[in-house]
Scaffold this active site. Sequence first.
Site, PDB file in Angstrom:
ATOM      1  N   HIS A  49       0.822  -1.220   0.000  1.00 25.17           N
ATOM      2  CA  HIS A  49       0.000   0.000   0.000  1.00 25.17           C
ATOM      3  C   HIS A  49       0.857   1.273   0.000  1.00 25.17           C
ATOM      4  CE1 HIS A  49      -2.878   3.065   1.068  1.00 25.17           C
ATOM      5  NE2 HIS A  49      -2.346   3.201   2.272  1.00 25.17           N
ATOM      6  N   HIS A  73       3.790   6.864   5.465  1.00 23.74           N
ATOM      7  CA  HIS A  73       2.607   7.561   5.983  1.00 23.74           C
ATOM      8  C   HIS A  73       1.799   6.773   7.001  1.00 23.74           C
ATOM      9  CE1 HIS A  73       0.237   5.400   2.850  1.00 23.74           C
ATOM     10  NE2 HIS A  73      -0.767   5.596   3.680  1.00 23.74           N
ATOM     11  N   GLU A  77       0.798   5.484  12.657  1.00 23.97           N
ATOM     12  CA  GLU A  77      -0.549   5.041  12.943  1.00 23.97           C
ATOM     13  C   GLU A  77      -0.571   3.554  13.324  1.00 23.97           C
ATOM     14  OE1 GLU A  77      -3.087   6.764  13.283  1.00 23.97           O
ATOM     15  OE2 GLU A  77      -4.727   5.310  13.247  1.00 23.97           O
ATOM     16  N   ASP A  78       0.204   2.750  12.574  1.00 23.77           N
ATOM     17  CA  ASP A  78       0.119   1.304  12.770  1.00 23.77           C
ATOM     18  C   ASP A  78       1.040   0.789  13.850  1.00 23.77           C
ATOM     19  OD1 ASP A  78      -1.745   1.279  10.892  1.00 23.77           O
ATOM     20  OD2 ASP A  78      -0.528   0.426   9.284  1.00 23.77           O
ATOM     21  N   ASP A 142      -3.166   8.635  -1.067  1.00 26.19           N
ATOM     22  CA  ASP A 142      -3.460   7.535  -0.146  1.00 26.19           C
ATOM     23  C   ASP A 142      -4.918   7.098  -0.299  1.00 26.19           C
ATOM     24  OD1 ASP A 142      -3.390   5.794   2.070  1.00 26.19           O
ATOM     25  OD2 ASP A 142      -3.871   7.425   3.484  1.00 26.19           O
ATOM     26  N   ASP A 262     -23.882  16.326 -23.945  1.00 26.95           N
ATOM     27  CA  ASP A 262     -22.451  16.294 -24.272  1.00 26.95           C
ATOM     28  C   ASP A 262     -21.855  14.974 -23.847  1.00 26.95           C
ATOM     29  OD1 ASP A 262     -22.959  16.841 -21.675  1.00 26.95           O
ATOM     30  OD2 ASP A 262     -21.738  18.654 -21.561  1.00 26.95           O
TER      31      ASP A 262
HETATM   32 MN    MN Z   1      -2.692   4.644   3.898  1.00 27.07          MN
END
Ligand code: MN
Length: 735
Positions: A49, A73, A77-78, A142, A262
């Site tokens: 990812h 990134h 967080e993880d 992301d 269109d």
């Molecule tokens: Mn991500």
Amino acid sequence: MYSEISRLIEMLKSTGKPYNIEKIKSAYLYAKKVHDGQFRNSGEAYISHPIAVAEIVAGLELDTDSICAALLHDTIEDARDKLDLSDIKKHFGEAVALLVDGLTKIVQMQIEDKEEAHIENLRKMLLAMSKDIRVIFIKLCDRLHNMRTLAAKAEEKRRAIALETMYVYAPLAHRLGMQRIKQELENHSLIYLDPIGYEEVRRDIERKYGQNLNFIENVRASVEAKLSENNINFTLEGRIKTVYSIYRKMYNQNKSFDEIYDFYALRIIVKTELECYTVLGIIHEMFNSVPGRFKDYISTPKPNLYQSLHTTVIGRGGIPFEVQIRTREMHNVAEYGIAAHWKYKSGERSKEEIDDKLSWIAKLIEADDNTRDPDEFMHSLKIDIFHDETFVFTPKGDVIALPLGSTTIDFAYAIHSAIGNKMIGAKINGMIVPIDKILQTGDIVEILTSPSAKGPSRDWLKIVKTGEARNKIRQWFKKEKRSENIVVGRNEIDRELRRFGRSYTEQQKHEIVTNVAKRLGIQEADDLYNTIGYGGLAVTKIIGKLRDEFDRVVKPEESEQLITDINQVKITKPKLQRFTGGVVVEGESGYMIKFAKCCNPLPGDDIVGFITRGYGVSIHKQDCPNFINRRSNPQNVERWLEAHWENEFVDQGDGSLYEARVQIHAENNIRLIADITTALAEMRVSILQISSQKRSEYSIIINLTIGCKNVSHYRSIVSKLKSIPSVYHIERGFS
Ligand code: MN
């Protein structure tokens, strides 16, 4: 070892820019270690990812730090227990650490299913809070990758993520002019928000293209041939409408697929702006254009800087199609928005080459004009898009967006006019503050109200920043305070009229103001006073008209003339002696005395003298507005003289009379004039001037100028007039 990022590295090398590949490789290794043992819902190793996000970021040709931040990134967080930001800073420097921090914070902002107004504010807040625009670029990449792989997520999560993408991230991309990312985000969102609708439209598009393959190919071929014939260098793209754009048109305009106008579009990319118009001419020569469909976004770019010529023409068989014409640079701006400017700045083109039309962006980076180092430039490119807005919270946590410099009063009126009108104070972050306190982004604002609050003050009009608050305050005054407004408006107009230098009667003033009101489409003088009083119209806006009417109504040579439409009243002019001996003025004697026309003092009134140029001393009443307003003017302060009556209550005995003005408000009936003249005749009071003015069908104003001995004489005349049944009010002077 680097096989997973070989494609990324190839992409970076192909740009020809000086990327720090070693730094990027080490960011990859770092992220790989942190995410070791983690898997995505699809079963792939998690590192796939961040790599994919870095590739999308590379496609925008952002800088080394952005690529590193994209790879890193999700690390904080993880793996929050295992490492913190300082570790990233140690390895990759402060800039990367700040980007990763910004990206982590966005994840922590929970965007729930809120009303649309709040979503818009959240979107802005997102921008305002991330100090560095690269955070938003990377976040959008992301999100794009997450949307591309959303199918692997648990079903109940897909819809919420798609909704958030549609309402928050796609509009954000639009705002930054990043059309390509925006369209892909929308298309992916639609797949989960309305799978059936998406599939229907997608199949319809396939069908229509299949049916009309010949038509499209013919149009393409003929346009290509014609442009080549004209020696134009161009790139031609067809099939540029997305499923979502067709879907939205169908549902917004409630049309069936076949009614979409269109549906087909050609995009022609040329070198210069001039060629854009040349190509437009050629297209209009080849095909009939549909009236009203031509749009010149080159001379008038969209707010997000989009530039292009759009026209819709009719092809063979009556099939309409849209043609978009733009330069390569405009195309890049259309596809990548602000990120495209980044490309120019980082070496491909010189600063001078940046189109004037990009000056809006250039402005954003003005401070960095002398830095050529792209990394430094991007690092310091702060988000300035919402530099003129403040974001504050209600006690419940809703975000309210207000212009920079707004006060607690603006906030109160933004919530509800009833809150503003009952406001007695405010708290910011729990502390009582003055109501004119200017709000800062992030403040929690609470408005204190009371049911017995007196309502807004006129001063608030000068304090508030937003038009909304100003209008609501004016509305309140308009509704609640008519009589007060009329007084305020009258004073303001008086102040202006007095600047014109010549004196005027109340009658004349009324005529002037009524005429001005008529010219403004306002019914009556009082309505104009009211409008000025509640602030609906600034008196400065009507000075020209006032002056105009003033000159028309107050003609110097006619200032003594009788203004009347009552012919049956016989005016007797007694000898009216200016009794200079009746007044004593301080200082030297020998002044010529004149009684001011504006207030007509009578013996018995408190008076004051004013040295006029060439006329001696004019005597005013002490409550005359001319005196009250001008007494403190430093230029004139020495010209005001003390004055008093020599013998104020004594009838001078020689028939000396003073002019007095009486304004009679009365019911309009046929006997009125007769009653008044009879009453005056009985008292042997002579009428010098009389005029009437109809206020409505039932009410009338009579302005009388009479000869009068002194104040007590005046009072006895008034009480006699008041005994006339249809008279309901009498004023001294014509006000
Ligand atoms: Mn991500």
